[in-house]
Design an enzyme around this catalytic site. Sequence first.
Site, PDB file in Angstrom:
ATOM      1  N   LYS A  13     -30.471  35.566 -12.384  1.00  0.00           N
ATOM      2  CA  LYS A  13     -30.519  34.797 -13.641  1.00  0.00           C
ATOM      3  C   LYS A  13     -29.978  33.378 -13.414  1.00  0.00           C
ATOM      4  CE  LYS A  13     -27.824  37.746 -15.846  1.00  0.00           C
ATOM      5  NZ  LYS A  13     -27.561  38.739 -14.772  1.00  0.00           N
ATOM      6  N   ARG A  88     -26.258  40.446 -24.628  1.00  0.00           N
ATOM      7  CA  ARG A  88     -26.065  41.598 -23.756  1.00  0.00           C
ATOM      8  C   ARG A  88     -25.983  42.894 -24.529  1.00  0.00           C
ATOM      9  NH1 ARG A  88     -23.571  38.669 -19.134  1.00  0.00           N
ATOM     10  NH2 ARG A  88     -23.447  40.193 -17.492  1.00  0.00           N
ATOM     11  N   ARG A 127     -22.717  37.197  -2.097  1.00  0.00           N
ATOM     12  CA  ARG A 127     -22.890  35.924  -2.811  1.00  0.00           C
ATOM     13  C   ARG A 127     -21.671  34.992  -2.677  1.00  0.00           C
ATOM     14  NH1 ARG A 127     -23.924  36.443  -9.094  1.00  0.00           N
ATOM     15  NH2 ARG A 127     -22.133  37.817  -8.929  1.00  0.00           N
ATOM     16  N   ARG A 160     -15.859  32.802  -3.928  1.00  0.00           N
ATOM     17  CA  ARG A 160     -16.478  34.096  -4.263  1.00  0.00           C
ATOM     18  C   ARG A 160     -15.843  34.596  -5.546  1.00  0.00           C
ATOM     19  NH1 ARG A 160     -19.440  36.265   0.434  1.00  0.00           N
ATOM     20  NH2 ARG A 160     -19.106  34.724   2.077  1.00  0.00           N
ATOM     21  N   ARG A 172     -20.324  47.084 -13.868  1.00  0.00           N
ATOM     22  CA  ARG A 172     -21.210  46.078 -14.495  1.00  0.00           C
ATOM     23  C   ARG A 172     -22.643  46.609 -14.602  1.00  0.00           C
ATOM     24  NH1 ARG A 172     -19.932  41.365 -10.515  1.00  0.00           N
ATOM     25  NH2 ARG A 172     -21.747  40.345 -11.432  1.00  0.00           N
TER      26      ARG A 172
HETATM   27  P1  AP5 Z   1     -27.443  35.212  -9.150  1.00  0.00           P
HETATM   28  O1  AP5 Z   1     -28.459  34.199  -9.528  1.00  0.00           O
HETATM   29  O2  AP5 Z   1     -26.037  34.766  -8.976  1.00  0.00           O
HETATM   30  O3  AP5 Z   1     -27.551  36.478 -10.127  1.00  0.00           O
HETATM   31  P2  AP5 Z   1     -27.156  36.641 -11.654  1.00  0.00           P
HETATM   32  O4  AP5 Z   1     -28.266  37.398 -12.310  1.00  0.00           O
HETATM   33  O5  AP5 Z   1     -26.764  35.333 -12.256  1.00  0.00           O
HETATM   34  O6  AP5 Z   1     -25.929  37.629 -11.481  1.00  0.00           O
HETATM   35  P3  AP5 Z   1     -24.485  37.638 -12.142  1.00  0.00           P
HETATM   36  O7  AP5 Z   1     -23.634  38.484 -11.256  1.00  0.00           O
HETATM   37  O8  AP5 Z   1     -24.024  36.240 -12.438  1.00  0.00           O
HETATM   38  O9  AP5 Z   1     -24.790  38.394 -13.465  1.00  0.00           O
HETATM   39  P4  AP5 Z   1     -23.805  39.085 -14.408  1.00  0.00           P
HETATM   40  O10 AP5 Z   1     -24.693  39.270 -15.558  1.00  0.00           O
HETATM   41  O11 AP5 Z   1     -23.149  40.285 -13.881  1.00  0.00           O
HETATM   42  O12 AP5 Z   1     -22.593  38.039 -14.531  1.00  0.00           O
HETATM   43  P5  AP5 Z   1     -22.175  36.998 -15.654  1.00  0.00           P
HETATM   44  O13 AP5 Z   1     -21.543  35.858 -15.009  1.00  0.00           O
HETATM   45  O14 AP5 Z   1     -23.277  36.777 -16.616  1.00  0.00           O
HETATM   46  O15 AP5 Z   1     -27.944  35.922  -7.789  1.00  0.00           O
HETATM   47  C1  AP5 Z   1     -27.124  36.853  -7.123  1.00  0.00           C
HETATM   48  C2  AP5 Z   1     -27.192  36.633  -5.606  1.00  0.00           C
HETATM   49  O16 AP5 Z   1     -28.492  36.982  -5.135  1.00  0.00           O
HETATM   50  C3  AP5 Z   1     -26.994  35.175  -5.181  1.00  0.00           C
HETATM   51  O17 AP5 Z   1     -26.287  35.177  -3.950  1.00  0.00           O
HETATM   52  C4  AP5 Z   1     -28.404  34.620  -4.992  1.00  0.00           C
HETATM   53  O18 AP5 Z   1     -28.460  33.598  -4.008  1.00  0.00           O
HETATM   54  C5  AP5 Z   1     -29.154  35.872  -4.543  1.00  0.00           C
HETATM   55  N1  AP5 Z   1     -30.524  35.913  -5.026  1.00  0.00           N
HETATM   56  C6  AP5 Z   1     -30.974  35.601  -6.285  1.00  0.00           C
HETATM   57  N2  AP5 Z   1     -32.303  35.802  -6.372  1.00  0.00           N
HETATM   58  C7  AP5 Z   1     -32.695  36.274  -5.147  1.00  0.00           C
HETATM   59  C8  AP5 Z   1     -33.947  36.690  -4.606  1.00  0.00           C
HETATM   60  N3  AP5 Z   1     -35.079  36.635  -5.341  1.00  0.00           N
HETATM   61  N4  AP5 Z   1     -33.973  37.139  -3.321  1.00  0.00           N
HETATM   62  C9  AP5 Z   1     -32.842  37.171  -2.568  1.00  0.00           C
HETATM   63  N5  AP5 Z   1     -31.620  36.800  -3.038  1.00  0.00           N
HETATM   64  C10 AP5 Z   1     -31.554  36.360  -4.304  1.00  0.00           C
HETATM   65  O19 AP5 Z   1     -21.044  37.862 -16.464  1.00  0.00           O
HETATM   66  C11 AP5 Z   1     -19.823  38.183 -15.851  1.00  0.00           C
HETATM   67  C12 AP5 Z   1     -18.965  38.972 -16.832  1.00  0.00           C
HETATM   68  O20 AP5 Z   1     -18.670  38.178 -17.994  1.00  0.00           O
HETATM   69  C13 AP5 Z   1     -19.581  40.256 -17.399  1.00  0.00           C
HETATM   70  O21 AP5 Z   1     -19.430  41.350 -16.538  1.00  0.00           O
HETATM   71  C14 AP5 Z   1     -18.806  40.410 -18.727  1.00  0.00           C
HETATM   72  O22 AP5 Z   1     -17.517  40.940 -18.493  1.00  0.00           O
HETATM   73  C15 AP5 Z   1     -18.635  38.967 -19.177  1.00  0.00           C
HETATM   74  N6  AP5 Z   1     -19.730  38.515 -20.072  1.00  0.00           N
HETATM   75  C16 AP5 Z   1     -20.646  37.540 -19.788  1.00  0.00           C
HETATM   76  N7  AP5 Z   1     -21.516  37.401 -20.798  1.00  0.00           N
HETATM   77  C17 AP5 Z   1     -21.157  38.299 -21.745  1.00  0.00           C
HETATM   78  C18 AP5 Z   1     -21.701  38.652 -23.009  1.00  0.00           C
HETATM   79  N8  AP5 Z   1     -22.808  38.050 -23.487  1.00  0.00           N
HETATM   80  N9  AP5 Z   1     -21.093  39.643 -23.709  1.00  0.00           N
HETATM   81  C19 AP5 Z   1     -19.989  40.266 -23.239  1.00  0.00           C
HETATM   82  N10 AP5 Z   1     -19.427  39.985 -22.048  1.00  0.00           N
HETATM   83  C20 AP5 Z   1     -20.008  39.001 -21.293  1.00  0.00           C
HETATM   84 MG    MG Z   2     -24.959  34.534 -12.993  1.00  0.00          MG
END
Ligand code: AP5
Ligand code: MG
Length: 223
Positions: A13, A88, A127, A160, A172
């Site tokens: 994402k 979410r 990552r 990281r 997660r």
């Molecule tokens: P990356 O692009 O970083 O993936 P992502 O989908 O952004 O993953 P996240 O881990 O950021 O998602 P998340 O939803 O768990 O975390 P968030 O920060 O939103 O890609 C991942 C890796 O793969 C990278 O190294 C990239 O280079 C590689 N990659 C990408 N595409 C690729 C491909 N096609 N091929 C190969 N490699 C690839 O949330 C964190 C925490 O915040 C949550 O757990 C929760 O506690 C809280 N939170 C956030 N939003 C809310 C909400 N709306 N409600 C309640 N709690 C929330």
């Molecule tokens: Mg992200």
Amino acid sequence: MRLILLGPPGAGKGTQALRIQEDLNIVQLSTGDMLRAEVASGSELGQKAKEIMDAGQLLSDDIMLSMIKERISKDDCANGFILDGFPRTTAQAQGLDEMLRSINKPLDAVIEIKVNDELLVERISARFTCASCSEGYNDKFKLPQQEGVCDKCGGSDFSRRDDDNAQTVAARLASYHQQTEPLIPFYKAKSLLFSVDGMQDIDVVTEDINSILKGLTDKKISI
Ligand code: AP5
Ligand code: MG
């Protein structure tokens, strides 16, 4: 253009949102990044958020809805936005719908990035990001062209995430399947859902998303 990128942790994402942001000149709104900024600032919300994020759980719908409402009301969102990590839960999706209806700015599309759980764990554990410009890298799939130097800004500090460990990632993923996956039929019923295969190469995923966005733009022009 007002978009949601929907997908499990590690689906890509953030990676794809940054590319769309540059191409379309609309802002990426990552609730995860907003919460990590709160944690870094040491605020009361940040302290509470850290505990919840480290456990792989979700923050309350009320907190997230008020955070996103405030952010969307800012001037830089007038041209559109890409929601990354929000909504979410069904309650968050309903709250967002109400908010956007009240300002007469409906969503254009929800793009689901589909990836298998096994690959997600592998991606997340490898990552890292540039500490200066947040450009994303991966030990296995995307290393900087020059070792230790960010391709985008030339920075040499990388970081990281605390929640990128096996135990938290499992929590997660469980929370995604239980609380977020129901949004797929929710948006399908509103004819807003598009899906891309997120198992493909990063550039191919971008091409697939761009062709969805082009289809939406062409449709708007012909109306
Ligand atoms: P990356 O692009 O970083 O993936 P992502 O989908 O952004 O993953 P996240 O881990 O950021 O998602 P998340 O939803 O768990 O975390 P968030 O920060 O939103 O890609 C991942 C890796 O793969 C990278 O190294 C990239 O280079 C590689 N990659 C990408 N595409 C690729 C491909 N096609 N091929 C190969 N490699 C690839 O949330 C964190 C925490 O915040 C949550 O757990 C929760 O506690 C809280 N939170 C956030 N939003 C809310 C909400 N709306 N409600 C309640 N709690 C929330
Ligand atoms: Mg992200």
